[in-house]
Design a protein around this motif. Sequence first.
Motif, PDB file in Angstrom:
ATOM      1  N   GLN A   1       0.692  -1.284  -0.078  1.00 20.90           N
ATOM      2  CA  GLN A   1       0.073   0.008   0.109  1.00 20.90           C
ATOM      3  C   GLN A   1       0.887   1.292  -0.072  1.00 20.90           C
ATOM      4  O   GLN A   1       0.437   2.316   0.019  1.00 20.90           O
ATOM      5  CB  GLN A   1      -0.908   0.089   1.201  1.00 20.90           C
TER       6      GLN A   1
ATOM      7  N   GLN B   1      -8.116   1.428   3.613  1.00 16.34           N
ATOM      8  CA  GLN B   1      -7.815   2.804   3.880  1.00 16.34           C
ATOM      9  C   GLN B   1      -6.357   3.060   4.703  1.00 16.34           C
ATOM     10  O   GLN B   1      -6.257   2.113   5.765  1.00 16.34           O
ATOM     11  CB  GLN B   1      -8.923   3.470   4.334  1.00 16.34           C
ATOM     12  N   ILE B   2      -5.540   3.997   4.487  1.00 10.14           N
ATOM     13  CA  ILE B   2      -4.327   3.890   5.103  1.00 10.14           C
ATOM     14  C   ILE B   2      -4.475   5.469   5.610  1.00 10.14           C
ATOM     15  O   ILE B   2      -5.000   6.416   5.069  1.00 10.14           O
ATOM     16  CB  ILE B   2      -3.051   3.809   4.441  1.00 10.14           C
ATOM     17  N   GLN B   3      -3.741   5.778   6.724  1.00  3.31           N
ATOM     18  CA  GLN B   3      -3.563   7.275   7.209  1.00  3.31           C
ATOM     19  C   GLN B   3      -2.335   7.838   6.574  1.00  3.31           C
ATOM     20  O   GLN B   3      -1.153   7.363   6.817  1.00  3.31           O
ATOM     21  CB  GLN B   3      -3.395   7.395   8.488  1.00  3.31           C
TER      22      GLN B   3
ATOM     23  N   SER C   1      -2.569  14.047   7.316  1.00  5.21           N
ATOM     24  CA  SER C   1      -3.592  13.983   8.090  1.00  5.21           C
ATOM     25  C   SER C   1      -5.112  13.775   7.106  1.00  5.21           C
ATOM     26  O   SER C   1      -6.070  13.857   7.252  1.00  5.21           O
ATOM     27  CB  SER C   1      -4.017  15.570   8.141  1.00  5.21           C
ATOM     28  N   PHE C   2      -4.578  12.711   6.236  1.00  7.73           N
ATOM     29  CA  PHE C   2      -5.795  12.409   5.096  1.00  7.73           C
ATOM     30  C   PHE C   2      -5.750  10.738   5.187  1.00  7.73           C
ATOM     31  O   PHE C   2      -4.907  10.020   5.486  1.00  7.73           O
ATOM     32  CB  PHE C   2      -5.388  12.598   3.766  1.00  7.73           C
ATOM     33  N   GLU C   3      -7.114  10.204   5.064  1.00  3.18           N
ATOM     34  CA  GLU C   3      -7.209   8.931   4.891  1.00  3.18           C
ATOM     35  C   GLU C   3      -7.431   8.605   3.441  1.00  3.18           C
ATOM     36  O   GLU C   3      -8.061   9.279   2.698  1.00  3.18           O
ATOM     37  CB  GLU C   3      -8.565   8.463   5.430  1.00  3.18           C
ATOM     38  N   VAL C   4      -6.718   7.810   2.912  1.00  4.98           N
ATOM     39  CA  VAL C   4      -6.458   7.613   1.451  1.00  4.98           C
ATOM     40  C   VAL C   4      -6.542   5.986   1.314  1.00  4.98           C
ATOM     41  O   VAL C   4      -6.186   5.191   2.117  1.00  4.98           O
ATOM     42  CB  VAL C   4      -5.132   7.957   0.792  1.00  4.98           C
ATOM     43  N   ALA C   5      -7.263   5.648   0.051  1.00  7.29           N
ATOM     44  CA  ALA C   5      -7.376   4.134  -0.212  1.00  7.29           C
ATOM     45  C   ALA C   5      -6.619   4.011  -1.514  1.00  7.29           C
ATOM     46  O   ALA C   5      -7.095   4.499  -2.647  1.00  7.29           O
ATOM     47  CB  ALA C   5      -8.743   3.855  -0.406  1.00  7.29           C
TER      48      ALA C   5
ATOM     49  N   GLY D   1      -9.596   9.497  -2.312  1.00  4.29           N
ATOM     50  CA  GLY D   1      -9.947  10.051  -1.115  1.00  4.29           C
ATOM     51  C   GLY D   1     -10.553  11.542  -1.413  1.00  4.29           C
ATOM     52  O   GLY D   1     -11.402  11.788  -2.364  1.00  4.29           O
TER      53      GLY D   1
END
Length: 245
Positions: free
Chosen positions: A17, A112-114, A117-121, A146
Motif C-alpha cells: 500500500q 484505507q491508510i492514514q 492528516s488524510f485517509e486514502v485508499a 480520497g
Amino acid sequence: MAAAKFHSAASLFPRYQEIFTSTNRRRIGGWRVNVCKAKLSDSNAKKANLSARKKERIRLPNYGDDGYGGKNIHHISEFIGHPCGIEAILNTRALRNYQSLGSNVYRCTLPQIQLLSFEVAPVLDLRVTPTTEDCIVEMLSCKFEGSEAVEQQNEHFSASMRNHITWETIDAEPFLNVDVKLNLVLEIYTQPFTFLPISSVEAPGNIMMQALVDRLVPLLVQQLLQDYEEWVCKQMGSFTMELQR
C-alpha cells in the motif's frame, strides 16, 4: 508484483500500500484503465527518479510424489496458473475488494491508510501473466482515492513495478526466484525542496524505497509458499478421496 502475515496489503503488496503512482488512461477489454504515464512530462518542475530492486531465491518443497506412482502433478507452475495461485499473487485476503478487468488485469483496492492528516485508499491495476515457465506481475496503475486534495497528488508522481517469478531445478532441488523492480518519478514542486539539488531528494528516497522492497519481497515469498502448501494439501486430499471411491 504485497503484499505484505505480497496477506497484508502488501505482500507487495502487507504493505504494498506504500507503492504509489499516477494516471493516464487506455482501454483494456472494454474497461478504462489508468496507466502509469502521468502528466509529469507537461511540467518543467524538477523530477526525482527513485528506484529499488530485490531478488530472492528460496528452495521449494517437493510435492511431486503422490505415493501412487504419479508424476509431479503439484508443481509450482500448476499452482500459479490456477485461480487460487492468481489470488495468492494478488494477496486478495488483504484487499478491501478486487475485480477482474479482463485480459489478465485486476483492480485491487487496499484498505484505507492514514497519510499525514488524510485517509486514502490506494487502488492498483495489476496484470498477472502466468505461463508454464514463469509469471510476470506488472503494475499498470496505482492511484489514491480520497478527498479532492488527495487525488490531486496523483498528478505529481508516476511509478512502475515489475515482479518476475521463475522456478528452476538445481542439482535435483527445486527453487523459486523472485525479482522485483520498483521505479518512481516524483515531481518536486514544494518549497524548500525546489531550491535544493535533486540529489537531496533522490539519495534518501532511494534508501527508503530499497528498505521497503527489502522488507516486502521476503514477505511476499513466504506468503506465496504458505498458499502453495495449502493448495497442495487440498489437491492431495481430493486425489485420495477419488481413489477411495
